[in-house]
Design an enzyme around this catalytic site. Structure first.
Site, PDB file in Angstrom:
ATOM      1  N   GLY A 179      98.378 -37.507  50.845  1.00 34.06           N
ATOM      2  CA  GLY A 179      99.273 -37.459  52.013  1.00 34.06           C
ATOM      3  C   GLY A 179      99.341 -36.079  52.647  1.00 34.06           C
TER       4      GLY A 179
ATOM      5  CD  GLU B 273     100.440 -40.969  53.052  1.00 30.23           C
ATOM      6  OE1 GLU B 273     100.006 -40.990  54.229  1.00 30.23           O
ATOM      7  OE2 GLU B 273      99.699 -40.969  52.052  1.00 30.23           O
TER       8      GLU B 273
HETATM    9  C1  LIG Z   1      94.518 -41.472  44.209  1.00 26.88           C
HETATM   10  C2  LIG Z   1      94.344 -41.153  45.652  1.00 26.88           C
HETATM   11  C3  LIG Z   1      94.771 -42.061  46.617  1.00 26.88           C
HETATM   12  C4  LIG Z   1      94.561 -41.782  47.974  1.00 26.88           C
HETATM   13  N1  LIG Z   1      94.892 -42.745  48.917  1.00 26.88           N
HETATM   14  C5  LIG Z   1      94.467 -42.573  50.200  1.00 26.88           C
HETATM   15  C6  LIG Z   1      94.603 -43.630  51.163  1.00 26.88           C
HETATM   16  O1  LIG Z   1      95.133 -44.700  50.873  1.00 26.88           O
HETATM   17  N2  LIG Z   1      94.131 -43.426  52.415  1.00 26.88           N
HETATM   18  C7  LIG Z   1      93.528 -42.254  52.791  1.00 26.88           C
HETATM   19  O2  LIG Z   1      93.106 -42.143  53.931  1.00 26.88           O
HETATM   20  N3  LIG Z   1      93.407 -41.227  51.901  1.00 26.88           N
HETATM   21  C8  LIG Z   1      93.839 -41.355  50.621  1.00 26.88           C
HETATM   22  N4  LIG Z   1      93.699 -40.333  49.718  1.00 26.88           N
HETATM   23  C9  LIG Z   1      93.058 -39.097  50.146  1.00 26.88           C
HETATM   24  C10 LIG Z   1      93.979 -37.882  50.192  1.00 26.88           C
HETATM   25  O3  LIG Z   1      94.854 -37.983  51.280  1.00 26.88           O
HETATM   26  C11 LIG Z   1      93.058 -36.652  50.272  1.00 26.88           C
HETATM   27  O4  LIG Z   1      92.460 -36.504  48.979  1.00 26.88           O
HETATM   28  C12 LIG Z   1      93.752 -35.396  50.678  1.00 26.88           C
HETATM   29  O5  LIG Z   1      94.186 -35.483  52.000  1.00 26.88           O
HETATM   30  C13 LIG Z   1      92.829 -34.156  50.534  1.00 26.88           C
HETATM   31  O6  LIG Z   1      91.585 -34.367  51.113  1.00 26.88           O
HETATM   32  P1  LIG Z   1      90.268 -34.035  50.255  1.00 26.88           P
HETATM   33  O7  LIG Z   1      90.417 -34.701  48.949  1.00 26.88           O
HETATM   34  O8  LIG Z   1      89.100 -34.400  51.064  1.00 26.88           O
HETATM   35  O9  LIG Z   1      90.301 -32.487  50.015  1.00 26.88           O
HETATM   36  P2  LIG Z   1      89.752 -31.362  51.014  1.00 26.88           P
HETATM   37  O10 LIG Z   1      90.263 -31.612  52.373  1.00 26.88           O
HETATM   38  O11 LIG Z   1      88.296 -31.242  50.832  1.00 26.88           O
HETATM   39  O12 LIG Z   1      90.458 -30.058  50.420  1.00 26.88           O
HETATM   40  C14 LIG Z   1      89.988 -29.409  49.234  1.00 26.88           C
HETATM   41  C15 LIG Z   1      90.884 -28.219  48.961  1.00 26.88           C
HETATM   42  O13 LIG Z   1      90.813 -27.309  50.055  1.00 26.88           O
HETATM   43  C16 LIG Z   1      92.105 -27.050  50.558  1.00 26.88           C
HETATM   44  N5  LIG Z   1      92.065 -26.880  52.009  1.00 26.88           N
HETATM   45  C17 LIG Z   1      91.466 -27.688  52.918  1.00 26.88           C
HETATM   46  N6  LIG Z   1      91.704 -27.219  54.142  1.00 26.88           N
HETATM   47  C18 LIG Z   1      92.482 -26.118  54.029  1.00 26.88           C
HETATM   48  C19 LIG Z   1      93.077 -25.218  54.946  1.00 26.88           C
HETATM   49  N7  LIG Z   1      92.964 -25.365  56.261  1.00 26.88           N
HETATM   50  N8  LIG Z   1      93.821 -24.204  54.454  1.00 26.88           N
HETATM   51  C20 LIG Z   1      93.971 -24.042  53.123  1.00 26.88           C
HETATM   52  N9  LIG Z   1      93.436 -24.867  52.211  1.00 26.88           N
HETATM   53  C21 LIG Z   1      92.708 -25.915  52.661  1.00 26.88           C
HETATM   54  C22 LIG Z   1      92.926 -28.283  50.188  1.00 26.88           C
HETATM   55  O14 LIG Z   1      94.299 -27.988  50.173  1.00 26.88           O
HETATM   56  C23 LIG Z   1      92.366 -28.590  48.819  1.00 26.88           C
HETATM   57  O15 LIG Z   1      92.972 -27.766  47.878  1.00 26.88           O
HETATM   58  C24 LIG Z   1      93.946 -40.563  48.364  1.00 26.88           C
HETATM   59  C25 LIG Z   1      93.563 -39.642  47.380  1.00 26.88           C
HETATM   60  C26 LIG Z   1      93.716 -39.923  46.055  1.00 26.88           C
HETATM   61  C27 LIG Z   1      93.202 -38.948  45.030  1.00 26.88           C
END
Ligand SMILES: Cc1cc2nc3c(=O)[nH]c(=O)nc-3n(C[C@H](O)[C@H](O)[C@H](O)COP(=O)(O)OP(=O)(O)OC[C@H]3O[C@@H](n4cnc5c(N)ncnc54)[C@H](O)[C@@H]3O)c2cc1C
Length: 386
Positions: free
Chosen positions: A371, A250
């Site tokens: 991803g 991915e």
């Molecule tokens: C259009 C779209 C399509 C998607 N498609 C899929 C899909 O098909 N299947 C699926 O399962 N998911 C999907 N996703 C989800 C995507 O993989 C997640 O949005 C992404 O992994 C981030 O998770 P979160 O949005 O919960 O952010 P969070 O995990 O809440 O993170 C928020 C912020 O905190 C930061 N952060 C978190 N932990 C740490 C750390 N340890 N150190 C430093 N910074 C950190 C992150 O980098 C980010 O900037 C999709 C998202 C979008 C927007």
């Protein structure tokens, strides 16, 4: 981009057969996708039949076992397909079509023959649509802490919880879904295949997004869904390992999407800078524009070359966990800059709907988040170099 020396530069990665495939996908995209992209973007969706059309030409079957409808091919065949589909100018559309590419590999790698017959083959043939469900409303980065539960009750798992931001959620017939079957942390996670017609399964309306408009994205809910134990992929509580394994491909495809985004933005900018006049001469008459274009081209070249090199090593079976994270981050850093510069070169038109650079700029934003975010990539890289 059809640069003068592109065939020389890339012949080490792409054979004549790859280029024949490239032409076939390009012709298909020109005829079946590009003319309708504007309409599908505005509609926040595209016809489900497109999955079947893509499948009929074998574009999404590459690398899967032939006995389940797969077509022999390597990573560079898959790259050719991704790149050429993305040339339609809507990476959102490609993301939805590509939900198979992120949800089927765990079944192909760890599924039983029965699972492959029931859940792999019909997706490869375009008769069913598949999505990947990992992210939850409470968080996507901290996968090890996911909360959707699957409690074993005889021959079933009772699944409760929800997933969000799921690509192809509204079209999907099946979800490759990460659930908690054990205790806390990474060692309590499993992958289940969940049919979307299971009683207790529901899906939200299409989520409105900044970009990727043609992509289909939704939240899904499990309310006492009874999922047969034979839908467990591989071993119970080994799901975290399978998820991490699955992320590598991915992340490579997101790096490719970022590179194509940069390529299209550069192509558009070159054309526009030649045609648009300011102060009595074309924009290319200003050194600042020429240098901007030169920087865009240089960054793209470096990113693409690095991505291909990582892909070549993956193709050869060399572990590239650190490098693929680097490639994704590097390609996204480049596409962030290149799409910014492209809209700048277009001036006010770069902010106007209907101009490709405007969509590229919006659509690009997700690539550093989906991803695995840019920050999570850096965590992976730093762990592996420290
Ligand atoms: C259009 C779209 C399509 C998607 N498609 C899929 C899909 O098909 N299947 C699926 O399962 N998911 C999907 N996703 C989800 C995507 O993989 C997640 O949005 C992404 O992994 C981030 O998770 P979160 O949005 O919960 O952010 P969070 O995990 O809440 O993170 C928020 C912020 O905190 C930061 N952060 C978190 N932990 C740490 C750390 N340890 N150190 C430093 N910074 C950190 C992150 O980098 C980010 O900037 C999709 C998202 C979008 C927007």
């Amino acid at each position: 981009m059809e640069t003068k020396n592109s065939s020389v530069t890339y012949q080490q990665y792409f054979s004549k057969e790859h280029e024949l495939l490239r032409k076939a996908v390009r012709d298909f995209v020109k005829k079946e996708i590009t003319p309708f992209v504007e309409e599908w973007e505005e509609a926040n969706d595209f016809p489900k039949e497109l999955y079947k059309k893509v499948a009929d030409l074998g574009f999404n079957s590459i690398g899967y076992p032939e006995e389940y409808g797969g077509t022999p091919g390597d990573i560079f065949d898959q790259i050719v397909v991704t790149e050429e589909l993305c040339r339609c100018g809507s990476t959102g559309l490609v993301a939805s079509l590509g939900s198979h590419g992120i949800s089927l590999p765990p079944i192909a790698a760890h599924g039983t023959p029965e699972q492959k017959k029931k859940y792999l083959e019909p997706v490869i043939t375009g008769d069913r649509i598949s999505a990947l469900g990992i992210t939850e409303p409470s968080g996507g980065s901290d996968v090890a802490n996911l909360k959707t539960t699957a409690i074993r009750e005889g021959d079933y798992y009772l699944v409760n919880g929800s997933k969000t931001f799921i690509t192809s959620a509204l079209h999907a017939d099946q979800i490759t879904c990460a659930v908690r079957t054990g205790g806390e942390g990474a060692h309590g996670i499993s992958f289940l295949i969940i049919d979307t017609d299971t009683p207790g399964f529901s899906v939200s309306k299409e989520l409105k997004k900044m970009g990727w408009w043609a992509s289909n994205t939704g939240e899904i809910f499990f309310d006492n869904c009874r999922v047969p134990v034979e839908n467990l992929i591989g071993e119970e509580n080994k799901g975290f390992y399978y998820i991490m394994e699955n992320f590598q491909a991915e992340r490579l495809s997101l790096a490719l999407m970022a590179n194509i985004t940069s390529e299209l933005a550069l192509e558009e900018s070159l054309k526009y800078a030649r045609e648009r006049d300011a102060f009595g001469k074309p924009l290319t008459g200003f050194q600042v524009t020429r240098h901007k274009l030169a920087d865009m081209a240089t960054m793209l070249e470096a990113s693409r070359e690095f991505t291909y090199r990582v892909a070549a090593k993956m193709n050869a079976g060399v572990e590239q966990i650190k490098e693929v994270s680097m490639a994704k981050n590097f390609a996204c850093t480049v596409s962030n800059q290149v799409t910014f510069d492209a809209t700048q070169i277009f001036g006010g038109y770069g902010f106007m709907r209907g101009y490709l650079v405007e969509r590229l700029y919006r659509d690009n934003r997700i690539l550093s988040i989906g991803g695995g975010t840019q920050e999570i990539m850096k965590e992976i890289i730093s762990k592996l170099i420290l």
